[in-house]
Motif scaffolding. Sequence first.
Motif, PDB file in Angstrom:
ATOM      1  N   SER A 178      38.506  -0.905  45.813  1.00  0.00           N
ATOM      2  CA  SER A 178      39.788  -1.496  45.426  1.00  0.00           C
ATOM      3  C   SER A 178      40.137  -1.141  43.985  1.00  0.00           C
ATOM      4  CB  SER A 178      39.713  -3.014  45.592  1.00  0.00           C
ATOM      5  OG  SER A 178      40.817  -3.646  45.007  1.00  0.00           O
ATOM      6  N   VAL A 179      39.154  -1.232  43.092  1.00  0.00           N
ATOM      7  CA  VAL A 179      39.383  -0.898  41.681  1.00  0.00           C
ATOM      8  C   VAL A 179      39.776   0.563  41.532  1.00  0.00           C
ATOM      9  CG1 VAL A 179      38.208  -0.560  39.475  1.00  0.00           C
ATOM     10  CG2 VAL A 179      37.918  -2.688  40.705  1.00  0.00           C
ATOM     11  N   SER A 180      39.080   1.434  42.255  1.00  0.00           N
ATOM     12  CA  SER A 180      39.358   2.870  42.182  1.00  0.00           C
ATOM     13  C   SER A 180      40.803   3.172  42.548  1.00  0.00           C
ATOM     14  CB  SER A 180      38.396   3.624  43.097  1.00  0.00           C
ATOM     15  OG  SER A 180      38.680   5.013  43.088  1.00  0.00           O
ATOM     16  N   ASN A 181      41.269   2.612  43.666  1.00  0.00           N
ATOM     17  CA  ASN A 181      42.654   2.838  44.097  1.00  0.00           C
ATOM     18  C   ASN A 181      43.644   2.149  43.173  1.00  0.00           C
ATOM     19  OD1 ASN A 181      42.785   4.340  46.854  1.00  0.00           O
ATOM     20  ND2 ASN A 181      41.082   2.910  47.077  1.00  0.00           N
ATOM     21  N   PHE A 182      43.276   0.970  42.703  1.00  0.00           N
ATOM     22  CA  PHE A 182      44.136   0.211  41.803  1.00  0.00           C
ATOM     23  C   PHE A 182      44.386   0.982  40.502  1.00  0.00           C
ATOM     24  CE2 PHE A 182      43.808  -2.818  38.165  1.00  0.00           C
ATOM     25  CZ  PHE A 182      45.098  -3.300  38.211  1.00  0.00           C
ATOM     26  N   LEU A 183      43.331   1.542  39.921  1.00  0.00           N
ATOM     27  CA  LEU A 183      43.469   2.304  38.684  1.00  0.00           C
ATOM     28  C   LEU A 183      44.199   3.620  38.921  1.00  0.00           C
ATOM     29  CD1 LEU A 183      39.949   1.753  37.071  1.00  0.00           C
ATOM     30  CD2 LEU A 183      42.092   0.601  36.521  1.00  0.00           C
ATOM     31  N   SER A 190      33.531  -4.371  36.130  1.00  0.00           N
ATOM     32  CA  SER A 190      34.433  -4.261  34.978  1.00  0.00           C
ATOM     33  C   SER A 190      33.920  -3.230  33.975  1.00  0.00           C
ATOM     34  CB  SER A 190      34.578  -5.624  34.287  1.00  0.00           C
ATOM     35  OG  SER A 190      35.153  -6.569  35.165  1.00  0.00           O
ATOM     36  N   LEU A 191      32.591  -3.122  33.856  1.00  0.00           N
ATOM     37  CA  LEU A 191      32.007  -2.111  32.969  1.00  0.00           C
ATOM     38  C   LEU A 191      32.123  -0.709  33.555  1.00  0.00           C
ATOM     39  CD1 LEU A 191      28.782  -4.066  31.902  1.00  0.00           C
ATOM     40  CD2 LEU A 191      30.768  -3.565  30.461  1.00  0.00           C
ATOM     41  N   ILE A 192      32.055  -0.637  34.884  1.00  0.00           N
ATOM     42  CA  ILE A 192      32.142   0.666  35.554  1.00  0.00           C
ATOM     43  C   ILE A 192      33.578   1.169  35.604  1.00  0.00           C
ATOM     44  CG2 ILE A 192      31.836   1.856  37.777  1.00  0.00           C
ATOM     45  CD1 ILE A 192      29.486   0.011  38.336  1.00  0.00           C
ATOM     46  N   ALA A 193      34.546   0.250  35.713  1.00  0.00           N
ATOM     47  CA  ALA A 193      35.952   0.610  35.937  1.00  0.00           C
ATOM     48  C   ALA A 193      36.490   1.646  34.949  1.00  0.00           C
ATOM     49  CB  ALA A 193      36.809  -0.654  35.929  1.00  0.00           C
ATOM     50  N   PRO A 194      36.248   1.501  33.625  1.00  0.00           N
ATOM     51  CA  PRO A 194      36.819   2.495  32.703  1.00  0.00           C
ATOM     52  C   PRO A 194      36.295   3.911  32.935  1.00  0.00           C
ATOM     53  CG  PRO A 194      36.137   0.518  31.517  1.00  0.00           C
ATOM     54  CD  PRO A 194      35.604   0.397  32.905  1.00  0.00           C
ATOM     55  N   VAL A 195      35.110   4.030  33.524  1.00  0.00           N
ATOM     56  CA  VAL A 195      34.515   5.350  33.751  1.00  0.00           C
ATOM     57  C   VAL A 195      35.305   6.133  34.789  1.00  0.00           C
ATOM     58  CG1 VAL A 195      32.403   6.557  34.441  1.00  0.00           C
ATOM     59  CG2 VAL A 195      32.256   4.409  33.173  1.00  0.00           C
ATOM     60  N   ILE A 196      35.979   5.430  35.712  1.00  0.00           N
ATOM     61  CA  ILE A 196      36.668   6.078  36.829  1.00  0.00           C
ATOM     62  C   ILE A 196      37.744   7.043  36.337  1.00  0.00           C
ATOM     63  CG2 ILE A 196      38.127   5.671  38.857  1.00  0.00           C
ATOM     64  CD1 ILE A 196      36.647   3.017  39.225  1.00  0.00           C
ATOM     65  N   LEU A 197      38.470   6.657  35.281  1.00  0.00           N
ATOM     66  CA  LEU A 197      39.546   7.511  34.774  1.00  0.00           C
ATOM     67  C   LEU A 197      39.202   8.192  33.446  1.00  0.00           C
ATOM     68  CD1 LEU A 197      42.647   5.243  35.487  1.00  0.00           C
ATOM     69  CD2 LEU A 197      41.913   7.227  36.777  1.00  0.00           C
TER      70      LEU A 197
END
Length: 621
Positions: free
Chosen positions: A75-80, A167-174
């Motif tokens: 969900s986070v991946s698609n959301f970002l 939340s820590l992993i999320a910024p790494v996606i982009l």
Amino acid sequence: MTLFNFAYNNIKRDFKNYLYHFLSCVFSVFIFFLFSTLAKHPALKIVESGSTIGIILFMASIVSMLFSFVLILYSVSNFLRNRSKQFAILNIIGASKGQFNKLIFFENIIISIFALLVGIITGIIFSKIFLMIAQSMIDGLNLYFYFPLIPLLLTVFLMGGLFLLISLIAPVILRKKRIIDLLKKEELAEKNYFLLSLAAVIVILSPTIYFHIKKEFFTFIYILDLLSCISTSYFIFNLIFNVYNFFMEKSGRIYVNNNLIKLSNFKYKVNTNIKTMAATMILFSIILTAFVYIVGAPMNVTEDTEKIMPYSYMYANWEDEAEGERKAKLIADELKSADGFKKLTISYAELKNKARTVRHIILSNTMYNEVADFLNREKINLSDNEYFLVGVDGKSKPILPDVVKNEISDHGITKEIGTDKRIISVSGYFTSVTVISDKSYESISSALVKDRIYAFTQSDLTNGGSEDLANIKKLIGFEEGKESLISYIFYYDFENLTRRLVSYVGSILCISFLIGIASIIYSRLYSSVEEESKKYSIMIKMGLSKAELKDILASTLRWLFILPFITALIISWIIISIMNQMIVTSYTNLTIICSFIYLLTEFILYMTIKRKYQEKILNNI
């Protein structure tokens, strides 16, 4: 304005874009809280963590957490990804890398905190209904409503920790995305990682197969199994599409009707599409396979229990034959008033072994026929050179162990005339059971250890309860470690409780996975509606009809939904066929019925999603 305030205002002003991710988080918290409420219920305090029921509840919590992690991360991946342009603009106007990462972190933390609150409050509201349904499905448990303080704390710490990790992993996606790529995201076709997926399968699957062949099982192997399943699924769907694409190009069928547009449309998002197919197939496989056992688990408990314990009671004394005879008489006197009461002493010869739990026994033809008459089975008639094998676990076909083979072959007994999987004692009590003729038995048994067990039965094996077993043990002065007293009702109650618990917990997990599939497909189809609408609006101006557009959209959905479902159905049949060889009950007939239910459900879901998706695209054009 601080970055935290900026993140909060972003969510507050444009909550619609955050809604899908927020609901995924709330649902994950809700499911985990409900499982924790059941697992920590005061009525289950007597359940040991290492028991079957304890393991079921523990594994349900672990599975729900793993599922939550994957669902939320997806969900986070698609959301970002859907907010790529917004992030790119922030970078252009001067936001630093650190500020950019903090903004994403704060947004996820704010969403996580609200998701925890909403999920827990919703869980408390629905926990009473959840426990009432559980009590109606699981016999023998008083699952009254209580304030779930410990489940609440567990949810806050464990799910809160999971949200913090994401939340820590999320910024790494982009992090590695170039600004120009983010701004022109809709103009970039995805790469096909076929060779990389092949390499991943070789690297991951090879050690997994090696460890299974060597039968070296350890905790890490389950992670390897999961990674092998994911990588293999991704590779297989990648292979299927590449083979199909190659065939269409070489045969010229790519230029027939709208096949060129259909294939180009799939290839444009090929990596996302194949990942969606792999995830959908894995979840479908779990649901379809589990559903058969969820439906079948509470059924035929009586018949299945008889396959592992064929008597009302079975007694054995391992140290004192005379004392065993006396206690067996006390048990018979206690039970003789029951309808259809019968008693049988089963005498046998046992091969010598230092381990008490290893019991290779030999029965005479006459003794076996008495047991067969006692259990309403067919009798046999053996010649002096023949032997007959009897089951010891109620599941697998009995085989002649080498130690017994050597013993009887010395007496000229070499011809097997048949086998019977059904047991003549509680499952696992005997290691092997071999029946020979009376004359051969007299010759062989003289050099072996003589022993016996006592069987008691009645018309209704389910009569009585755990209290009756406790009373009989008290009556005979039962000595643990020196004798054994087992009742049918003990196994029946345990099987009934375990199966109903599995059925209930499995039902909740299956519903969660179904919602997960819907979430994955929704994320894939509807997150790119705006982009797809722009593309197809241009094509309609160039002459593409609405009927042709609907056919193209349906083609994408068939790849994403139908192909994974059919693959999962085949896999489920294979798994169930293998499991039928390992368990007491056959689920083949139930699988056929469930397959028709699957197909009907699949057709309804497909038609519903297709219509909604087509309407959404057409309304946006």
